[in-house]
Design an enzyme around this catalytic site. Sequence first.
Site, mmCIF file in Angstrom:
data_model
loop_
_atom_site.group_PDB
_atom_site.id
_atom_site.type_symbol
_atom_site.label_atom_id
_atom_site.label_comp_id
_atom_site.label_asym_id
_atom_site.label_seq_id
_atom_site.Cartn_x
_atom_site.Cartn_y
_atom_site.Cartn_z
ATOM 1 N N ASP A 102 -22.704 100.653 156.368
ATOM 2 C CA ASP A 102 -22.628 102.111 156.357
ATOM 3 C C ASP A 102 -22.254 102.622 157.754
ATOM 4 O O ASP A 102 -22.500 101.940 158.758
ATOM 5 C CB ASP A 102 -23.985 102.713 155.975
ATOM 6 C CG ASP A 102 -24.379 102.348 154.554
ATOM 7 O OD1 ASP A 102 -23.497 101.994 153.762
ATOM 8 O OD2 ASP A 102 -25.592 102.422 154.255
ATOM 9 N N ARG A 103 -21.755 103.848 157.810
ATOM 10 C CA ARG A 103 -21.349 104.431 159.087
ATOM 11 C C ARG A 103 -22.483 104.362 160.130
ATOM 12 O O ARG A 103 -22.254 104.064 161.298
ATOM 13 C CB ARG A 103 -20.948 105.895 158.867
ATOM 14 C CG ARG A 103 -20.463 106.597 160.109
ATOM 15 C CD ARG A 103 -20.634 108.088 159.915
ATOM 16 N NE ARG A 103 -19.734 108.531 158.866
ATOM 17 C CZ ARG A 103 -18.494 108.923 159.075
ATOM 18 N NH1 ARG A 103 -18.026 108.946 160.289
ATOM 19 N NH2 ARG A 103 -17.746 109.300 158.065
#
Length: 246
Positions: A102-103
């Site tokens: 994920d970011r």
Amino acid sequence: MRLDKYLADMGLGTRSEIKKEIKAGHVTVNGELIKDPGFNKVTSSDHVIYCGTEISYEEFVYYMLNKPAGVISASEDPREETVVDLIDERTRRDLFPCGRLDRDTEGLLLITNDGGLAHRLLSPKHHVDKTYYAVVAGEITEEDADLFREGLVLPDGLECMPAELVIVSQDEFDSPDPDDDTISTEILITIREGKFHQIKRMFEAIGSKVIYLKRLTMGPLTLDENLEPGEYRRLTDTELDSLMKL
Ligand code: URA
């Protein structure tokens, strides 16, 4: 392979710059001067000299990246910085991240152009272990660890494979927000699959929230602790050998 592609893959210039050098007579293959950029019989074992420099061809490249938060796991994006943008010694245009974080997740990410290896690492059939360090809100107990070990069922019905949860420590902190949990737990978790937001969803399912997440291992690879977030290095021969055995 075509000679101009071979040279472009090694980052020696654009296809048109390389074509000019070939036409100008600056390239030999096994000692023979080749002036035709369309020459298409070059192989990785040929002896190629480009503008006086001997070139050794690498079909595949492998980088270990310590992914920083704030960067997306993609090869390219018109608006956002990607993990492949961080590889600035990049000679290849075909690099991609092997899997996604994920970011806001940090840690181990393999960047390569080897699609076969990516398939072996990511295919749901292969169940490659991945260990993460996380800080989660609230108190996590041994009963929670048992639930993870038995295989959690998420509210949307997803049945998770058994996961190993180890409680590292529990901390109290002062939060300015009275609704905030003032206890957080540091944990290590090993999962054998990689569904979308899997770890965050697993903790949500037991009423907790992931505050910080970092991947430490993937199969036989362990994040090099000398790599600061955003830094990368090539895999060593030993690391590569261990991946090839998968
Ligand atoms: N699980 C998550 O929730 N996020 C990640 O980035 C990786 C695993």
